[in-house]
Write a protein that holds these residues in place. Structure first.
Motif, short mmCIF file in Angstrom:
data_model
loop_
_atom_site.label_atom_id
_atom_site.label_comp_id
_atom_site.label_asym_id
_atom_site.label_seq_id
_atom_site.Cartn_x
_atom_site.Cartn_y
_atom_site.Cartn_z
N ALA A 22 0.83 -1.21 0.00
CA ALA A 22 0.00 0.00 0.00
C ALA A 22 0.86 1.25 0.00
O ALA A 22 0.56 2.22 -0.71
CB ALA A 22 -0.93 -0.01 1.22
N LEU A 23 1.96 1.23 0.76
CA LEU A 23 2.87 2.38 0.78
C LEU A 23 3.49 2.59 -0.59
O LEU A 23 3.53 3.72 -1.09
CB LEU A 23 3.97 2.16 1.83
N HIS A 24 3.93 1.53 -1.22
CA HIS A 24 4.52 1.64 -2.56
C HIS A 24 3.50 2.22 -3.54
O HIS A 24 3.83 3.12 -4.33
CB HIS A 24 4.99 0.26 -3.03
N SER A 32 2.40 11.03 0.04
CA SER A 32 3.67 10.96 0.76
C SER A 32 3.56 10.43 2.20
O SER A 32 4.15 10.99 3.12
CB SER A 32 4.33 12.34 0.78
N PRO A 33 2.84 9.32 2.41
CA PRO A 33 2.87 8.75 3.76
C PRO A 33 4.27 8.20 4.04
O PRO A 33 4.99 7.81 3.12
CB PRO A 33 1.84 7.62 3.70
N THR A 34 4.65 8.19 5.31
CA THR A 34 5.96 7.64 5.67
C THR A 34 5.89 6.15 5.98
O THR A 34 6.89 5.45 5.89
CB THR A 34 6.55 8.40 6.87
N GLY A 72 -12.84 -6.30 19.33
CA GLY A 72 -13.26 -4.92 19.51
C GLY A 72 -12.50 -4.04 18.54
O GLY A 72 -11.91 -4.53 17.58
N SER A 73 -12.50 -2.75 18.78
CA SER A 73 -11.80 -1.85 17.86
C SER A 73 -10.65 -1.17 18.58
O SER A 73 -10.82 -0.62 19.66
CB SER A 73 -12.75 -0.81 17.27
N SER A 74 -9.49 -1.25 17.97
CA SER A 74 -8.32 -0.58 18.53
C SER A 74 -8.34 0.89 18.11
O SER A 74 -8.91 1.25 17.08
CB SER A 74 -7.04 -1.25 18.06
N GLU A 75 -7.72 1.70 18.91
CA GLU A 75 -7.60 3.11 18.59
C GLU A 75 -6.68 3.28 17.39
O GLU A 75 -5.73 2.50 17.22
CB GLU A 75 -7.03 3.88 19.78
N PRO A 76 -6.92 4.27 16.55
CA PRO A 76 -5.97 4.56 15.47
C PRO A 76 -4.59 4.81 16.07
O PRO A 76 -4.47 5.44 17.12
CB PRO A 76 -6.53 5.82 14.81
N HIS A 77 -3.55 4.25 15.45
CA HIS A 77 -2.21 4.39 15.98
C HIS A 77 -1.27 5.02 14.94
O HIS A 77 -0.11 4.63 14.81
CB HIS A 77 -1.66 3.06 16.49
N ALA A 78 -1.81 6.01 14.23
CA ALA A 78 -1.02 6.76 13.25
C ALA A 78 -1.66 8.14 13.13
O ALA A 78 -2.61 8.47 13.84
CB ALA A 78 -1.02 6.03 11.90
N ASP A 79 -1.14 8.94 12.20
CA ASP A 79 -1.67 10.29 12.01
C ASP A 79 -3.10 10.27 11.48
O ASP A 79 -3.88 11.19 11.72
CB ASP A 79 -0.77 11.08 11.04
N SER A 80 -3.45 9.22 10.73
CA SER A 80 -4.79 9.09 10.18
C SER A 80 -5.08 7.62 9.91
O SER A 80 -4.16 6.79 9.92
CB SER A 80 -4.92 9.90 8.88
N MET A 81 -6.34 7.30 9.69
CA MET A 81 -6.70 5.93 9.33
C MET A 81 -7.95 5.91 8.48
O MET A 81 -8.79 6.82 8.58
CB MET A 81 -6.83 5.01 10.53
N VAL A 82 -8.03 4.91 7.63
CA VAL A 82 -9.23 4.66 6.84
C VAL A 82 -9.52 3.17 6.88
O VAL A 82 -8.62 2.35 7.02
CB VAL A 82 -9.09 5.13 5.36
N HIS A 121 0.81 6.87 8.45
CA HIS A 121 1.73 7.79 9.12
C HIS A 121 2.17 8.86 8.12
O HIS A 121 2.44 8.57 6.96
CB HIS A 121 2.97 7.02 9.61
N GLY A 122 2.23 10.10 8.60
CA GLY A 122 2.78 11.18 7.79
C GLY A 122 1.80 11.92 6.90
O GLY A 122 2.20 12.81 6.17
N ILE A 123 0.52 11.55 6.93
CA ILE A 123 -0.49 12.31 6.19
C ILE A 123 -1.72 12.51 7.07
O ILE A 123 -2.01 11.70 7.94
CB ILE A 123 -0.88 11.67 4.83
N ASP A 124 -2.43 13.60 6.82
CA ASP A 124 -3.60 13.92 7.63
C ASP A 124 -4.83 13.19 7.11
O ASP A 124 -4.79 12.50 6.09
CB ASP A 124 -3.83 15.43 7.71
#
Length: 158
Positions: A22-24, A32-34, A72-82, A121-124
């Motif tokens: 997905a990053l690639h 530009s996610p890290t 259950g659902s874990s909290e987002p652990h990055a700058d954003s999540m989808v 990580h790295g994008i809003d």
């Protein structure tokens, strides 16, 4: 009927090939996610209790050597999540296979919906949603959620 959300993610010491792919893909199209971390999400609706959900997770969905599971659902652990979910009524072969396996394991019929979660990580959040629309989802057949989707019941037809 109860809905359980089961998340399966690579363990901390294991690679995440789907996240790397997905990053690639994101970098190839100009985002530009890290880093991107992926999670497989299974929503299970039926006459099951927490012990049954734990059995489903440990026996069918999670490899204990390379993955960890959360009921259950874990909290987002990055700058954003989808999260990308098939829309109601869209074929979901993975869900059908899991339904059959659960019926064989527990002797009871359930309904399953699957999804893929991307912690970016790295994008809003705005860029994450644009990335999801461009690379991860087809809005004709997918829904995009920007927080963990955990319905109390599955949507029913008209």
């Amino acid at each position: 009927m109860t809905v359980f959300r089961i998340e399966v993610t690579p363990s901390a010491n294991c690679s995440d090939p789907q996240g790397e792919a997905a990053l690639h893909q994101a970098l190839q199209v100009g985002f530009s996610p890290t880093a991107i971390e992926t999670t497989s999400v299974y929503l299970v609706e039926g006459n099951v209790d927490i012990a049954s959900a734990e059995l489903i997770a440990s026996e069918l969905l999670c490899n204990p050597v390379s993955e960890k599971v959360i009921i259950g659902s874990s909290e987002p652990h990055a700058d954003s999540m989808v999260e990308i979910h098939p829309q109601p009524g869209v074929m979901d072969p993975e869900a059908q296979a899991v339904e059959l396996a659960i019926e064989r394991l527990l002797g009871t019929k359930v309904q399953v919906q699957t999804a893929r979660r991307f912690d970016l990580h790295g994008i809003d959040a705005n860029e994450a949603e644009k990335l999801a629309l461009r690379c991860f989802a087809n809005t004709v057949v997918h829904e995009i959620h920007t927080s963990p989707y955990y319905p109390s019941a599955f949507p029913k037809g008209h």
